[in-house]
Design a protein around this motif. Structure first.
Motif, mmCIF file in Angstrom:
data_model
loop_
_atom_site.group_PDB
_atom_site.id
_atom_site.type_symbol
_atom_site.label_atom_id
_atom_site.label_comp_id
_atom_site.label_asym_id
_atom_site.label_seq_id
_atom_site.Cartn_x
_atom_site.Cartn_y
_atom_site.Cartn_z
ATOM 1 N N ALA A 4 -2.825 -3.178 8.786
ATOM 2 C CA ALA A 4 -2.823 -4.193 10.049
ATOM 3 C C ALA A 4 -3.894 -3.060 11.059
ATOM 4 O O ALA A 4 -4.772 -4.089 11.573
ATOM 5 N N ALA A 5 -3.644 -2.046 11.391
ATOM 6 C CA ALA A 5 -4.714 -1.108 12.088
ATOM 7 C C ALA A 5 -6.038 -1.415 11.805
ATOM 8 O O ALA A 5 -6.831 -1.240 12.566
ATOM 9 N N MET A 6 -6.431 -1.424 10.656
ATOM 10 C CA MET A 6 -7.537 -1.437 10.000
ATOM 11 C C MET A 6 -8.384 -2.884 9.819
ATOM 12 O O MET A 6 -9.401 -3.174 9.380
ATOM 13 N N GLU A 7 -7.391 -3.993 10.360
ATOM 14 C CA GLU A 7 -7.572 -5.267 10.692
ATOM 15 C C GLU A 7 -8.203 -5.814 9.320
ATOM 16 O O GLU A 7 -8.993 -6.861 9.324
ATOM 17 N N ASN A 8 -7.647 -5.518 8.113
ATOM 18 C CA ASN A 8 -8.116 -5.879 7.085
ATOM 19 C C ASN A 8 -9.395 -5.535 6.618
ATOM 20 O O ASN A 8 -10.106 -6.317 5.638
ATOM 21 N N ARG A 9 -10.168 -4.583 6.984
ATOM 22 C CA ARG A 9 -11.693 -4.116 6.969
ATOM 23 C C ARG A 9 -11.755 -2.818 6.462
ATOM 24 O O ARG A 9 -11.048 -1.887 7.274
ATOM 25 N N GLY A 10 -12.324 -2.471 5.396
ATOM 26 C CA GLY A 10 -12.450 -1.089 4.780
ATOM 27 C C GLY A 10 -11.792 -0.755 3.421
ATOM 28 O O GLY A 10 -11.634 -1.908 2.752
ATOM 29 N N ARG A 11 -11.255 0.310 3.183
ATOM 30 C CA ARG A 11 -10.627 0.473 1.752
ATOM 31 C C ARG A 11 -9.499 1.307 2.105
ATOM 32 O O ARG A 11 -9.451 2.430 2.638
ATOM 33 N N LEU A 12 -8.318 0.800 1.507
ATOM 34 C CA LEU A 12 -6.875 1.249 1.815
ATOM 35 C C LEU A 12 -6.458 1.569 0.197
ATOM 36 O O LEU A 12 -6.079 0.622 -0.447
ATOM 37 N N ILE A 13 -6.370 2.966 0.046
ATOM 38 C CA ILE A 13 -5.705 3.466 -1.491
ATOM 39 C C ILE A 13 -4.237 3.664 -1.236
ATOM 40 O O ILE A 13 -3.930 4.570 -0.378
ATOM 41 N N ALA A 14 -3.171 2.975 -1.978
ATOM 42 C CA ALA A 14 -2.033 3.482 -2.102
ATOM 43 C C ALA A 14 -1.466 3.890 -3.199
ATOM 44 O O ALA A 14 -1.828 3.201 -4.249
ATOM 45 N N SER A 15 -1.138 5.111 -3.121
ATOM 46 C CA SER A 15 -0.916 5.987 -4.296
ATOM 47 C C SER A 15 0.482 6.328 -4.462
ATOM 48 O O SER A 15 1.159 6.681 -3.354
ATOM 49 N N ASP A 16 1.177 6.634 -5.713
ATOM 50 C CA ASP A 16 2.427 7.328 -5.620
ATOM 51 C C ASP A 16 2.699 7.549 -7.294
ATOM 52 O O ASP A 16 2.068 7.068 -8.049
ATOM 53 N N THR A 17 3.864 8.471 -7.449
ATOM 54 C CA THR A 17 4.081 8.797 -8.684
ATOM 55 C C THR A 17 5.243 7.967 -9.509
ATOM 56 O O THR A 17 5.634 8.000 -10.484
ATOM 57 N N ASP A 18 5.840 7.237 -8.230
ATOM 58 C CA ASP A 18 7.180 6.277 -8.450
ATOM 59 C C ASP A 18 6.647 4.959 -9.001
ATOM 60 O O ASP A 18 6.293 3.984 -8.021
ATOM 61 N N ARG A 19 6.755 4.491 -10.418
ATOM 62 C CA ARG A 19 6.317 3.111 -10.627
ATOM 63 C C ARG A 19 6.893 2.052 -9.995
ATOM 64 O O ARG A 19 6.385 1.108 -9.648
ATOM 65 N N ARG A 20 8.275 2.221 -10.047
ATOM 66 C CA ARG A 20 9.071 1.208 -9.668
ATOM 67 C C ARG A 20 8.905 0.896 -8.215
ATOM 68 O O ARG A 20 8.989 -0.069 -7.691
ATOM 69 N N ARG A 21 8.790 1.970 -7.229
ATOM 70 C CA ARG A 21 8.587 1.708 -5.943
ATOM 71 C C ARG A 21 7.289 1.344 -5.355
ATOM 72 O O ARG A 21 7.211 0.322 -4.800
ATOM 73 N N LEU A 22 6.152 1.850 -6.220
ATOM 74 C CA LEU A 22 5.009 1.296 -5.932
ATOM 75 C C LEU A 22 4.860 -0.254 -6.281
ATOM 76 O O LEU A 22 3.960 -1.071 -5.805
ATOM 77 N N SER A 23 5.659 -0.661 -7.296
ATOM 78 C CA SER A 23 5.644 -2.207 -7.665
ATOM 79 C C SER A 23 6.143 -3.081 -6.693
ATOM 80 O O SER A 23 5.774 -4.329 -6.811
ATOM 81 N N GLN A 24 6.716 -2.681 -5.746
ATOM 82 C CA GLN A 24 7.230 -3.391 -4.807
ATOM 83 C C GLN A 24 6.099 -3.647 -3.531
ATOM 84 O O GLN A 24 6.399 -4.624 -2.748
ATOM 85 N N LEU A 25 5.007 -2.972 -3.704
ATOM 86 C CA LEU A 25 4.030 -2.978 -2.661
ATOM 87 C C LEU A 25 3.326 -4.584 -2.684
ATOM 88 O O LEU A 25 3.004 -5.235 -1.805
ATOM 89 N N ALA A 26 2.875 -4.780 -3.802
ATOM 90 C CA ALA A 26 1.934 -6.147 -4.042
ATOM 91 C C ALA A 26 2.722 -7.287 -3.389
ATOM 92 O O ALA A 26 2.139 -8.031 -2.718
ATOM 93 N N PRO A 27 3.941 -7.796 -3.654
ATOM 94 C CA PRO A 27 4.497 -8.784 -2.974
ATOM 95 C C PRO A 27 4.625 -8.624 -1.573
ATOM 96 O O PRO A 27 4.493 -9.591 -0.691
ATOM 97 N N ARG A 28 5.005 -7.360 -1.240
ATOM 98 C CA ARG A 28 4.927 -7.250 0.331
ATOM 99 C C ARG A 28 3.566 -7.419 0.979
ATOM 100 O O ARG A 28 3.318 -7.961 2.248
ATOM 101 N N ALA A 29 2.585 -6.900 0.322
ATOM 102 C CA ALA A 29 1.147 -7.018 1.020
ATOM 103 C C ALA A 29 0.869 -8.300 0.791
ATOM 104 O O ALA A 29 0.097 -9.042 1.799
ATOM 105 N N GLN A 30 1.067 -9.177 -0.213
ATOM 106 C CA GLN A 30 0.799 -10.801 -0.056
ATOM 107 C C GLN A 30 1.391 -11.517 1.053
ATOM 108 O O GLN A 30 0.687 -12.220 1.530
ATOM 109 N N ARG A 31 2.555 -11.209 1.400
ATOM 110 C CA ARG A 31 3.461 -11.870 2.399
ATOM 111 C C ARG A 31 2.613 -11.436 3.691
ATOM 112 O O ARG A 31 2.785 -12.162 4.705
#
Length: 393
Positions: free
Chosen positions: A221-248
């Motif tokens: 939101a702070a980047m106004e959807n412009r640029g490149r934002l990489i979300a990384s983590d070692t926890d597959r289960r938690r990271l899998s929750q990001l995509a539906p949240r980002a879509q919403r």
């Protein structure tokens, strides 16, 4: 359920919470949810009362209690009305026995109180860690603005322009604004930590320990959807929750990368010395979140604390490799212990002589070492340590 039956149910839950804490098992909220699912006869008022009794006992006891009954008996010193419920009635707890164990009142185990005191967390400030947390939301500027947003309840305006506060338990997740991605649940302190990154549209930003993506969405939101934002983590289960949240939320610039512990650069090598900003929301003891997860005080050990500190050191060194000259690194932990905050950041600067401390300008918080600390007592937020470093060109 009778009042006595509610007390016995809370005792049974506390037995499970105590055993889980000793063995690093399920958290209290999951145990309570499982109890509610298995005891559907309990009405909403019963479930709420049992939950409150269990959490009251957890907050009241410092050392790990011998068992759930000992924890509940400790509450009698504060609430005499509970004593008459230990009457041996059907489904209720048996009468008190002479000499049976009673848990000790306190904020946390003695060794941990010593660590808190060494970090200048004592008295009322320590006690505030066992208070009840409010519910904060962040207005998602990709879809709305705070002043124009209509909600079922107005909320309290906070220091950050898009932050609102509600009473704990407010059902915001049932509101249209939440379902449509116009608001996100996020503690005010967490929002402030994100603001320290000072990200701009068009930048390359890495959220190194993204988890389920709460801070990632704030950065988008702070980047106004412009640029490149990489979300990384070692926890597959938690990271899998990001995509539906980002879509919403309408956050479209997020790239996910699953990391292999100890081999993180295999997935991040193309980003070496490329990032304008790296945010490290490092795994930690979670001392600053005890208002929400009070049983966490029983799960921590000196060895676990030392392992968290070592992980934080490694993450700081890893993050430094990803920042380009002129870029910045932001270090965040939801802890009030210097072992996981000021000491770690000082060690990083000492071991990376080309880096310079760059104290962020935050609307709340107090200076701690070369960073800032937010606390429930002083700031009404979860507890955080936040620091920023700059790599000169």
């Amino acid at each position: 359920m009778t009042p006595a039956a509610r007390v016995q149910a809370a005792i049974d839950i506390l037995d499970r919470v105590i055993e889980a804490a000793k063995g690093q098992g399920a958290p209290a909220d999951r145990i309570i949810a499982e109890w509610a699912k298995a005891n559907r006869y309990a009405g909403s008022k019963d479930r709420r009362a049992v939950r409150e009794l269990a959490y009251d006992a957890i907050r009241h006891c410092g050392e790990v209690p011998a068992n759930g009954r000992a924890a509940m008996l400790a509450l009698l010193a504060r609430d005499e009305t509970l004593a008459v419920l230990f009457d041996g009635s059907k489904y209720g707890p048996g009468p008190r026995q002479e000499g049976e164990p009673v848990a000790e009142a306190g904020v946390a185990p003695a060794w941990l109180m010593e660590r808190l005191a060494a970090s200048d967390i004592e008295g009322d400030e320590a006690a505030a860690l066992m208070s009840r947390a409010p519910l904060d939301v962040r207005v998602n500027t990709l879809k709305a603005e705070r002043d124009a947003l209509e909600l079922p309840e107005p909320g309290e305006a906070l220091a950050l322009s898009q932050a609102l506060r509600f009473d704990g338990g407010t059902p915001v997740e049932q509101w249209d604004a939440y379902r449509e991605g116009r608001i996100e649940v996020q503690d005010h302190g967490s929002q402030i930590a994100c603001s320290a990154a000072r990200v701009l549209p068009g930048e390359t930003v890495i959220d190194l320990c993204a988890g389920a993506g709460g801070k990632t969405l704030a950065l988008a939101a702070a980047m106004e959807n412009r640029g490149r934002l990489i979300a990384s983590d070692t926890d597959r289960r938690r990271l899998s929750q990001l995509a539906p949240r980002a879509q919403r939320a309408g956050a479209t610039i997020i790239e996910e990368r699953l990391l292999d512990p100890g081999k993180e650069m295999a997935a991040l090598g193309d980003l070496e010395a490329q990032a304008d900003c790296v945010l490290i929301d490092a795994p930690c003891s979670g001392v600053g979140t005890w208002r929400r997860k009070p049983e966490a005080k029983w799960r921590l050990t000196p060895d676990r604390l030392a392992r968290f500190a070592a992980t934080q050191d490694n993450l700081l060194s890893l993050g430094a490799k990803l920042v380009k000259p002129g870029g910045r690194l932001v270090f965040v932990t939801c802890s009030l212990l210097d072992d996981e905050g000021a000491d770690r950041f000082a060690a990083f600067l000492q071991g990376h002589e080309t880096w310079r401390g760059d104290a962020p300008d935050l609307p709340l918080g107090r200076a701690r070492g070369q960073g800032f600390r937010l606390s429930p007592f002083h700031d009404g937020t979860d507890g955080f340590f936040v620091a920023r470093a700059h790599l000169p060109c």
